[in-house]
Write an enzyme that holds these catalytic residues in place. Structure first.
Site, short mmCIF file in Angstrom:
data_model
loop_
_atom_site.label_atom_id
_atom_site.label_comp_id
_atom_site.label_asym_id
_atom_site.label_seq_id
_atom_site.Cartn_x
_atom_site.Cartn_y
_atom_site.Cartn_z
CD GLU A 5 -2.80 -1.14 2.29
OE1 GLU A 5 -4.10 -1.59 2.05
OE2 GLU A 5 -2.39 -1.10 3.52
CB CYS A 35 2.88 7.56 3.11
SG CYS A 35 3.57 6.82 4.47
CB CYS A 61 7.71 -4.72 8.88
SG CYS A 61 9.15 -3.84 9.65
CB CYS A 70 6.75 -2.10 16.26
SG CYS A 70 8.26 -1.78 15.78
CB CYS A 72 3.21 -1.37 13.98
SG CYS A 72 3.27 -1.37 11.95
N GLY A 113 6.86 -1.54 6.23
CA GLY A 113 8.45 -1.83 6.15
C GLY A 113 9.24 -1.12 6.87
CB SER A 122 10.16 6.94 9.32
OG SER A 122 9.89 6.45 10.65
CG HIS A 168 7.34 4.60 19.05
ND1 HIS A 168 6.96 5.81 18.53
CD2 HIS A 168 7.56 3.71 17.93
CE1 HIS A 168 6.95 5.53 17.07
NE2 HIS A 168 7.32 4.59 16.70
CB CYS A 185 0.80 6.15 11.49
SG CYS A 185 1.36 7.75 11.10
#
Ligand code: SAH
Ligand code: SF4
Length: 343
Positions: free
Chosen positions: A92, A105, A112, A116, A119, A161, A193, A217, A334
């Site tokens: 995406e 984005c 990934c 985390c 996510c 990713g 990022s 975070h 996000c």
């Protein structure tokens, strides 16, 4: 065998390839301009190339790396595009209009590996890395779908990713994005990022002047390792040392992203720890209230806690912006990218 995709090449790589085909090196610049400036869709549109060479290109290479499957428009104008890759995998890409800017984005991997806990992409695991062509084509295809007057102005590696885990392909894409004969973006308009893979982060600092955003975070190791397994290998000490030594141009700052999760990392003591951690770093902070997804064990923070957190960070002299994610109604915000087919 799969034909080589022309969007996989940086300009110097394409020059070498031309040479190996017995063509002149300057052909590569011509091809780049046809692909990225003129945005041709077929080689018979290129009368400056010989018929034989055009035929060779037509049967010996391909132009597109992605096929659009679906797009969804949010009430706030954000558009999420679902693309199929040649092998059937899906990614995406999210277009965020914010006049006068249009930000794209980009995804850098299918899934990934970083895992985390907050996510959705992380919950897919890593399926595979994207190629340079698959990253570059996200910008080409979305630009083609936008109204002629709307140009993509900014690129952010904040989709699916971990871009630094796919270093070479990402750097190849950045080379095409910034090449004057390619998409001609200024480095200032590209942001990467990362969760903080320290060796690659140091290498990025040496090799590219694009903007850096670090996903922090949590301000201490215990909590960060719990939220982000990567912290067990690349601890906060190592990460912050790399940030402190990061070669920044004058007036430039590192962006630190901090997802606020209710009761977990949003308390005043966390804000004070964060400020201490950033000491000596030219930093700005993006505070992102968590977008919870189904099965996510964490909660959105109270509005009051968010404002108080921001105030404490600002009082210490840092810019701290609260970022409300865009496109939540179409799962484009996000951490919500899972590349699921809606049909
Ligand atoms: N892998 C890289 C880039 C992609 S994630 C990274 O993690 O930095 C882009 C941003 O979305 C990161 O700041 C990430 O922490 C944030 N994000 C992930 N899940 C989120 C969620 N549930 N709510 C809000 N932001 C989230
Ligand atoms: Fe990967 Fe970034 Fe999601 Fe973590 S937040 S799992 S690094 S995409």
């Amino acid at each position: 065998m799969e034909l080589p995709c022309l969007k996989d090449f940086t300009l110097p790589q394409l020059e070498d390839w031309m040479e190996s085909l017995g063509e002149k090196r300057f052909r590569a610049r011509q091809l780049f301009r046809h692909i990225y400036v003129r945005r041709v869709t077929a080689w018979n549109e290129c009368s400056d190339l010989s018929k034989t060479f055009r035929t060779q290109l037509e049967y010996g290479s391909r132009l597109d790396a992605l096929r659009l499957l679906e797009s969804h428009r949010s009430q706030d104008g954000t558009v999420k595009y679902l693309f199929a890759l040649q092998d059937g995998q899906r990614i995406e890409t999210v277009m965020i209009p914010d006049a006068p800017r249009t930000t794209l984005c980009l995804s850098s991997q299918v899934g990934c590996a970083m895992g985390c806990g907050f996510c959705v992409t992380g919950s897919l695991g890593l399926q595979r890395n994207l190629s340079t062509a698959e990253i570059v084509d996200q910008a080409c295809q979305v630009q083609k779908l936008l109204p002629p007057k709307q140009k993509i102005t900014n690129l952010v590696f904040m989709g699916m990713g971990e871009p630094l885990a796919n270093y070479d392909a990402v750097m190849g894409a950045i080379s095409v994005f910034t090449d004057p004969n390619g998409l001609d973006f200024s480095h200032r308009r590209i942001t990467l990022s990362t969760v903080g893979l320290v060796p690659q982060l140091r290498r990025l600092g040496r090799e590219s002047p694009i903007n850096l955003a670090v996903s922090l975070h949590a301000p201490e190791n215990g909590l960060r390792s719990q939220l982000m397994p990567v912290n067990r290998t690349h601890s906060l000490e190592k990460l912050m040392a790399a940030c402190r030594e990061y070669p920044l141009a004058p007036r430039k700052r590192i962006t630190f992203e901090y997802i606020l999760m209710g009761g977990l990392n949003d308390q005043p003591r966390h804000a004070r720890q964060l400020v201490k951690l950033l000491e000596g770093i030219r930093a700005k902070i993006n505070l992102i209230p968590l977008n919870p997804h189904e099965g996510c064990p964490f909660h959105r923070p109270e509005e009051e806690a968010v404002l108080h957190f921001q105030e404490l960070v600002q009082k210490a002299g840092y810019t701290a912006i609260i970022r409300q994610s865009r496109g939540a109604d179409i799962e484009a915000a996000c951490g919500q990218l899972a590349a699921r087919h809606s049909g």
